[in-house]
Design an enzyme around this catalytic site. Structure first.
Site, PDB file in Angstrom:
ATOM      1  N   GLY A  43      15.142  10.515 -25.557  1.00 38.17           N
ATOM      2  CA  GLY A  43      14.106  11.276 -26.252  1.00 38.17           C
ATOM      3  C   GLY A  43      13.552  10.585 -27.481  1.00 38.17           C
ATOM      4  N   CYS A 252       1.031  29.618  -1.374  1.00 36.57           N
ATOM      5  CA  CYS A 252       0.102  28.538  -1.045  1.00 36.57           C
ATOM      6  C   CYS A 252      -0.625  28.888   0.256  1.00 36.57           C
ATOM      7  CB  CYS A 252       0.850  27.218  -0.886  1.00 36.57           C
ATOM      8  SG  CYS A 252      -0.145  25.911  -0.118  1.00 36.57           S
ATOM      9  N   CYS A 255       0.614  26.174   3.127  1.00 31.12           N
ATOM     10  CA  CYS A 255       1.987  26.050   3.618  1.00 31.12           C
ATOM     11  C   CYS A 255       2.821  27.290   3.357  1.00 31.12           C
ATOM     12  CB  CYS A 255       2.663  24.823   3.009  1.00 31.12           C
ATOM     13  SG  CYS A 255       3.153  25.069   1.300  1.00 31.12           S
ATOM     14  N   CYS A 277      -0.865  24.250  -2.989  1.00 32.20           N
ATOM     15  CA  CYS A 277       0.097  23.413  -3.712  1.00 32.20           C
ATOM     16  C   CYS A 277      -0.635  22.264  -4.390  1.00 32.20           C
ATOM     17  CB  CYS A 277       1.114  22.795  -2.760  1.00 32.20           C
ATOM     18  SG  CYS A 277       2.266  23.966  -2.053  1.00 32.20           S
ATOM     19  N   CYS A 283       3.274  19.788   0.205  1.00 34.32           N
ATOM     20  CA  CYS A 283       2.533  20.762   0.999  1.00 34.32           C
ATOM     21  C   CYS A 283       2.367  20.255   2.441  1.00 34.32           C
ATOM     22  CB  CYS A 283       1.173  21.017   0.365  1.00 34.32           C
ATOM     23  SG  CYS A 283       0.315  22.473   0.994  1.00 34.32           S
TER      24      CYS A 283
END
Ligand code: ADP
Ligand code: MG
Ligand code: ZN
Lengths: 298, 256
Positions: A43, A252, A255, A277, A283
């Site tokens: 970080g 979605c 899908c 998606c 997807c």
């Protein structure tokens, strides 16, 4: 959008006249050194001497330089832009690395060993051994409070992150919730405040304890930072206003997934819209699997 | 009783100017020390040097913390120094723009120090903000307003609330009533006097206004050209000034 599955492209020979991965070996080594320091202090932003790349900053030269420095002949590269593999940006970066490395590329998350991304983390869980490279436009999470880099560095060193929570406080006071939708700041290993690059907050939980190595490259700002595998990553919040991710009222359209990040797509000039998606590869694979299941279902 | 703060031969020069020249004093718990002197006499420099805002050339600053431990502030590592300033000290600026965050709400201004010391409960911060707004006599209904919509007097009271929320022991104030109308000044002084009593604050108060020190300060230090020329109980110094400079200051304010 590509609906047909794509096989990994076959390796080609790198074009003559380029060093492998474009950058010279010394430059790649110095970027890897910065990346190793970044891995050692999760970080924490490490400065590196950013090089000119044959593309403009908006194209993610930080990510491209990191990718160029860690890529090897045996790697298979995937490039994501806004969740898709076929935007101009993604296609160009993929083509660039095919040209200067002669490596395999793929659109499939599970086939990739190296994934350079802008704006998304794949829905397919990453695994050990994979490397994610994020393109970072603005690495400094304290910039909006403290434009001076020296002072911001001091705040990081002394772990003075109170002013960032002031921003969260203001969001809740004004909007009733924390309004930041992208690049939602996180605490890494309970120590460093970090910007995850402009991914939707939906993807923040995927940063946490991820088995893959995650590298972040900011070209213009000349910074590299990292999340080694299995690093604790916590999105900032309040005890009584916990961090939440976006949800959608419908699955979605393509899908049927109910647990993915959806993009709104306008389909005609009457304003009809679809929710699908954002991760095209995910997807597509679900659609294929659904298709295989269809005969038994109907 | 142990002094809360001991200043020993503190000096600060700017080029060839002695802004503060070998200043020494003790401040005891619960005491309000007034520092008075003309513009340019070194009052702000002294206050900022004590708070660690500017580096000093020589001298010692020893503070006795909540646990009774004397701490040499000049050698204290920065991380501890900054923490101490947020938990045990407070600084009120003459110009509220320097002491407040003007672009965030009053509530956030008060909440910031709590967030600095690790408070992470929004509801707790709100109730603390309400509590401290009442203490400084600002209506709760202003909690979600920006300080830029406040009057000068309210902005100074918000500065007070912003530092008092972590219940500091020592408050440094640089001309806190400076830019205010006389009637607004009087209200602020009243409030400061009652807060000092109820919260048992120790205060170093810089001003060029004799009326302010008469009302608030137990002890008085008179500065001229970077030096302390006279010091003592406020009433004694003002009623029977010994140094010619103090005599001049006092007589000047007696003139209509
Ligand atoms: N940053 C600075 N640079 C140079 N000289 C300064 C600076 N700050 C203060 N001084 C000088 O130090 C002296 C004391 O100033 P100051 O502490 O501001 O006085 P006061 O607060 O009593 O008006 C003045 O002569 C002033 O010009
Ligand atoms: Mg001054
Ligand atoms: Zn889908």
């Amino acid at each position: 959008m590509t609906l047909s599955p794509q096989l990994p492209s076959s390796p080609a020979l790198p074009e003559p006249g380029f060093n492998f991965a474009y950058l010279d070996e010394q430059t790649k080594r110095s970027i890897r050194r910065a990346a190793l320091k970044a891995v050692a202090i999760p970080g924490h932003q490490i400065p590196f001497s950013s090089r000119e790349m044959p593309m403009s900053y908006g194209w993610g030269t930080g990510g491209v330089q990191v990718t160029a420095s860690v890529i090897g002949q045996m790697d298979t590269l995937k490039v994501i832009d806004q969740g898709a593999d076929d935007t101009t940006n993604a296609v160009n970066i993929r083509r660039f690395f095919r040209k200067v490395c002669g490596i395999n590329t793929t659109e499939r998350t599970e086939e990739a060993t190296l994934i350079q991304t802008r704006h998304r983390i794949p829905e397919t869980p990453l695994r050990e051994g994979q490397i994610m490279v994020y393109q970072v436009p603005m690495p400094e999470p304290l910039y909006f409070i403290e434009p001076s880099r020296t002072e911001a560095n001091k705040m990081h060193a002394l772990e003075e992150y109170g002013p960032v929570y002031v921003r969260l406080y203001e969001d809740i006071t004004r909007f009733g919730h924390i309004a930041m939708a992208y690049d939602y700041p996180v605490m890494v290993n309970d120590r460093y405040l970090m910007k995850p690059s402009p991914i939707p907050r939906f993807d923040n939980p995927k940063l946490h304890m991820n088995p893959a190595l995650q590298l972040f490259g900011a070209g213009r700002e000349k910074r590299i930072y990292a999340l080694p595998p299995y690093t604790k990553v916590k999105s900032l919040d309040f005890e009584d206003h916990p961090f939440t991710v976006e949800t959608w009222d419908q699955p979605c359209e393509f899908c049927g997934a109910t647990d993915t990040y959806l993009d709104e797509v306008v389909t005609d000039d009457q304003g009809s819209r679809l929710w699908i998606c954002s991760d095209t590869d995910y997807c597509n694979q679900r659609q294929q699997n659904n298709h295989l299941l269809t005969p038994t279902l109907s | 009783m142990q002094p809360l703060l001991t200043i020993d031969n503190l000096s600060k020069t700017y080029n060839s100017i002695y802004a503060c020249d070998r200043i020494s004093f003790d401040l005891y718990p619960g005491q309000v020390l007034g520092i008075i002197g003309e513009s340019g006499s070194g009052k702000s420099t002294l206050l900022n040097a004590i708070a660690g805002h500017i580096p000093v050339d020589a001298g010692e600053i020893v503070y006795c913390d909540r646990s009774g431990q004397p701490i040499n502030l000049r050698t204290l590592p920065e991380v501890h120094h900054r923490k101490l300033m947020k938990t045990e000290w407070g600084f009120v600026q003459q110009n509220p723009r320097d002491g407040l965050r003007m672009t965030v709400t009053a509530g956030a201004n008060i909440g910031e120090r709590l967030l600095d010391v690790g408070e992470r409960h929004y509801g707790n911060i709100r109730s603390e903000a309400i509590e401290w707004l009442s203490q400084v006599e600002i209506p709760h209904s202003r909690m979600d307003d920006l300080p830029s919509t406040f009057s000068g007097g309210m902005q100074q009271r918000l500065q007070l609330a912003r530092i008092l929320v972590t219940q500091p022991r020592l408050v440094l104030m640089d001309e806190p009533t400076g830019g205010l109308d006389v009637s607004v000044q009087a209200k602020l002084l009243d409030l400061m006097r009652s807060l000092v009593r109820t919260l048992h604050l120790s205060v170093i108060l810089v001003t060029h206004d004799i009326g302010v020190v008469r009302l608030l300060a137990h002890r008085l230090m008179v500065m001229q050209n970077g030096q302390v020329v006279e010091t003592g109980l406020t009433d004694q110094v003002l009623d029977d000034p010994h140094h010619p400079y103090t005599q001049q200051l006092v007589s000047a304010t007696l003139m209509p």
